[in-house]
Design a protein around this motif. Structure first.
Motif, short mmCIF file in Angstrom:
data_model
loop_
_atom_site.label_atom_id
_atom_site.label_comp_id
_atom_site.label_asym_id
_atom_site.label_seq_id
_atom_site.Cartn_x
_atom_site.Cartn_y
_atom_site.Cartn_z
N LYS A 299 0.67 -0.98 0.16
CA LYS A 299 0.03 0.12 0.00
C LYS A 299 0.84 1.13 -0.14
CE LYS A 299 -4.08 -2.19 2.42
NZ LYS A 299 -3.41 -3.57 2.30
N ARG A 301 0.20 5.71 0.38
CA ARG A 301 -0.44 7.10 0.34
C ARG A 301 0.48 8.05 0.80
NH1 ARG A 301 -3.57 5.48 -2.86
NH2 ARG A 301 -5.60 5.30 -2.75
N CYS A 302 0.10 9.34 0.29
CA CYS A 302 1.04 10.20 0.37
C CYS A 302 0.13 11.81 0.41
CB CYS A 302 2.01 10.51 -0.41
SG CYS A 302 1.91 10.83 -2.16
N ASN A 308 -1.13 9.66 -5.50
CA ASN A 308 -1.88 8.48 -5.05
C ASN A 308 -2.96 7.87 -6.14
OD1 ASN A 308 -1.01 9.08 -2.47
ND2 ASN A 308 -2.89 10.44 -1.88
N LYS A 309 -3.18 8.69 -7.05
CA LYS A 309 -3.72 8.29 -8.17
C LYS A 309 -3.02 7.37 -9.05
CE LYS A 309 -7.40 9.19 -11.80
NZ LYS A 309 -8.05 10.12 -12.47
N TRP A 311 -0.50 5.64 -8.06
CA TRP A 311 -0.06 4.29 -7.62
C TRP A 311 -1.36 3.50 -7.85
CZ3 TRP A 311 2.99 1.33 -4.53
CH2 TRP A 311 2.24 0.23 -3.64
N ASP A 312 -2.74 3.98 -7.30
CA ASP A 312 -3.74 3.40 -7.78
C ASP A 312 -4.01 2.93 -9.11
OD1 ASP A 312 -4.48 3.76 -5.13
OD2 ASP A 312 -5.91 5.35 -5.81
N GLY A 658 2.72 3.61 4.06
CA GLY A 658 2.46 2.27 3.29
C GLY A 658 3.04 1.27 3.94
#
Length: 727
Positions: A299, A301-302, A308-309, A311-312, A658
């Motif tokens: 995982k 997030r930042c 973040n998008k 990464w997703d 993460g």
């Protein structure tokens, strides 16, 4: 109140339940087993031969191997008491107990107490021979021994030979853990999903499923006689381009009453253009989404919403390209390419940590002896395969895959060594594809420095794997060969005035051309001195005069090299620009190639075809690896994370958090400019960070290393909270 009888009955019941529970806890887990690599090769053949282009079968470019058709399985047991065993096999088989054949093909066997050997010999031309054996203590699993060549013989007196020279390997297995779950019947699961939007047209309907996806189209309420044409598109433009879209399917219909029909092959798409003939009607369309059931453990997030998008979408791209194997792209090839797979392995270690898919992909790529060409016919792709085998051990700590593959590593390396020129270097010969990257005007002539860098690393990987399997003589040989190649690389290609490795040598003369490829690999392979690293950073990686890279494939390595040099702030901007640029164009998964200079539908063209480009390509998901390894800063230092490093680097972010998966659990990291939190599940970790002020952590010992650098040991299963001031 319970009567004495009921009390006794309850006591007996509890005793039985206790015994059943104890048995369940101690009973071995049986699974279907086969000759290692055979099921993987067979399954790879099934998957890769599903590719079509505009309805035409499109096979792979390389030799396809097959499974061995006759396999012997055995294991020795020492039983305290007699045991009844159930037997199943895929194929025609016989059973031997202590070398004595049993009548027929029994499905049940009683094994007496004492030491005994069970043998099953299975023949199957159509699918890989496999067996499933289970009893109270006896179970088929990876500890069984298998061979495709039983060298036993019987002399004239009827005596069986005392020695056979047979090579036995440990059985292959996956997750077929019941007698009904036959390996040959395996299919990926599906789930039904509705369309996001439906546009009715004069010819039929255009259906949008909201984002890139994969699976079967299901037509509901289909009635009439005629044909339905289904045109698939990763973009709307492609779905509407009935003459040039890459994939399509025609469904014949002869249904007086309303019913449902499903397309015959799974496809990649976001849009489908459904065009029924005049005599055919349908009510609606849905998707049977086909997927590999893997769990995302990694995982990230930042503080940056766009990252973040990224990464997703990278994680979704990786998920779509994780199928029975790690494949290149879901629309076009759907094949197992070694260069693509190598990057998928690395991303997998930071997202899923799904070792079985790595193992299957490595076996399927390597195939069988004898070796007649490079993997996928590409020289560099053979080298990625060698490197990946040792990488897998480093991340997992499991030697089994190395032991199973080592003979095939040796034979492939012998093939490679046999293709060296008199200088001991490699250049493309007849039948070799020297790929490197998709780049206009990239020369592949002569002895390309990039290939020698990968060759050197492959020899080093061979030496490490040889040591793991106890082959010290070959380990020494491979290590010496690697040292010789490394010395030749720098004697031949290093140009001091350019501060870089030049691209190639042609007719015995180094060229003056500088490209990024060999230079960036030399950085994270740690082949350069600190002074040379800085020269390469300035003269190559940060030099706009050196031709830019436009594929995510090589951007992966370029940005890794910059991260290895501590350039995370620069890399953050590049990720936001490059992958963010695709998002700005509406990408819902990451592409095979992205050039910001292109406009409109130009982005979809490749290979001389208007929609030839893959808009969901595995190598587009590389931010997963970069963010896990170089921002959260987690990597194994010794095999299987027995020791590991956490070196968080914000790189321009205000905060990030993460998890990174490991064999024994997850490593959780959160970091801001003033606080670092770390928790590891197992192993001995080292936290490395930089601080303007003296850091503090309750109950921990922080060691100052000078120049604002600090180290702190991490014990298993403990959370640490460090207060510091980021530099």
């Amino acid at each position: 109140m319970l009567t004495p009888y009921l009390k006794q009955a309850v006591a007996v019941l509890l005793l039985l339940l206790s015994a059943a529970t104890a048995h369940a806890q101690t009973a071995p887990k049986a699974t279907w087993i086969w000759y290692p690599g055979d099921y993987e090769i067979w399954l790879g053949n099934q998957m890769q031969n599903r590719r079509t282009e505009r309805g035409t079968f499109f096979p792979v470019f390389w030799r396809m191997d097959s499974h061995y058709v006759l396999i012997d399985f055995h294991k020795d047991f020492d039983l305290a008491q007699p045991e009844e065993v159930e037997l199943r096999a895929e194929g025609q088989y016989n059973v031997k107990l202590d070398g004595k054949p049993l009548t027929g093909a029994p499905t049940r066997l009683t094994v007496p107490a004492g030491k005994h050997r069970i043998n099953l010999k299975v023949y199957n031309q159509a699918t890989p021979p496999a067996v499933f054996v289970w009893g109270k203590t006896i179970a088929s699993d990876g500890s069984w021994l298998v061979t495709y060549e039983d060298k036993e013989w019987i002399d004239a007196s009827g005596k069986t030979s005392d020695q056979s020279g047979t090579t036995w390997l440990q059985a292959g297995a996956w997750n077929f853990d019941s007698p009904e779950a036959r390996p040959s019947a395996y299919k990926l699961p599906t789930e039904e999903r509705r369309a996001a939007r439906v546009e009715r047209t004069a010819q039929g309907m255009v259906v949008d499923f909201g984002r890139e996806t994969f699976g079967y189209i299901k037509l509901h309420g289909l009635q009439g006689k005629g044909q339905v044409a289904v045109y698939f598109g990763e973009s709307k433009e492609e779905a509407l381009a009935t003459e040039t879209c890459e994939t399509l399917e025609y469904l014949p219909v002869d249904q007086p009453q309303k019913g449902d029909r499903t397309t015959s092959l799974s496809k990649a798409f976001r849009y489908v253009n459904i065009r029924p003939e005049a005599g055919v009607r349908l009510d609606s369309v849905s998707l049977l989404y086909e997927f590999a059931p893997v769990a995302e453990r990694g995982k990230f997030r930042c503080s940056d919403a766009q990252l973040n998008k990224i990464w997703d979408v990278a994680a979704y791209t990786m998920h779509l390209n994780t199928r029975e194997f790690f494949i290149d792209g879901i629309k076009r090839d759907r094949w197992i390419w070694s260069g693509d797979a190598y990057q998928s392995y690395l991303m997998n270690y930071y997202l899923y940590f799904d070792t079985p898919t790595v193992n299957r992909t490595q076996f399927a790529l390597r195939g069988k002896d004898s070796v007649t060409s490079h993997i996928n016919t590409i020289m560099d792709y053979s080298f990625y395969w060698f490197i990946s085998v040792y990488d897998a051990y480093q991340y997992t700590g499991d030697k089994t895959q190395v032991q199973q593959l080592y003979p095939r590593m040796q034979s492939l390396m012998q093939y490679v060594l046999g293709r060296r020129n008199p200088d001991g270097l490699l250049e493309g010969q007849a039948g070799d594809w020297v790929f490197i990257d998709w780049a206009d005007g990239l020369s592949k002539k002569g002895e390309v420095s990039f290939e020698q860098i990968l060759f050197c690393r492959s020899l080093e990987s061979m030496a490490l794997c040889a040591n793991l399997v106890g082959d010290q003589p070959d380990a020494a040989t491979y290590q010496k060969l690697a040292a010789d190649v490394r010395a030749k690389i720098f004697a031949t290609y290093w140009n001091a005035s350019k501060g870089a490795l030049v691209h190639s040598q042609v007719n015995g003369q180094p060229t003056s051309n500088v490209t990024r490829y060999a230079n960036m690999f030399a950085i994270f392979f740690n082949y350069l001195s600190p002074e040379q690293q800085q020269q390469v950073k300035q003269s190559v990686l940060l030099n706009p005069q050196v031709p830019k890279i436009t594929t995510p494939y090589m951007r992966f390595y370029e940005l890794e090299a910059l991260c290895a040099l501590g350039e995370q702030p620069y890399v953050l901007k590049e990720m936001k620009s490059y992958w963010g640029g695709m998002l700005d164009l509406g990408a819902t998964s990451f592409w095979e190639e992205y050039d910001p200079a292109k406009k409109g539908a130009e982005h979809y063209a490749m290979y001389g075809r208007p929609f030839g480009k893959s808009l969901c390509h595995a190598w587009g998901a590389s931010p997963i690896y970069l963010l896990g390894k170089y921002y959260l800063g987690v990597k194994p230092l010794t095999a299987g994370y027995a020791t590991y490093e956490v070196a968080p680097t914000l790189g321009g972010l205000q905060w990030m958090e993460g998890t990174v998966p490991t064999p024994q659990g997850d490593i959780a990291v959160s970091c801001s400019a003033r606080q670092i939190k770390v928790r590891g599940a197992s192993g001995s970790g080292t936290l490395r960070f930089r601080s303007k002020t003296k850091p503090r952590c309750k109950g921990a010992s922080i060691l100052a290393k000078g120049n604002g650098q600090y180290e702190m040991p991490l014990a298993p299963s403990r959370e640490y909270q460090v207060t510091y001031q980021a530099l």
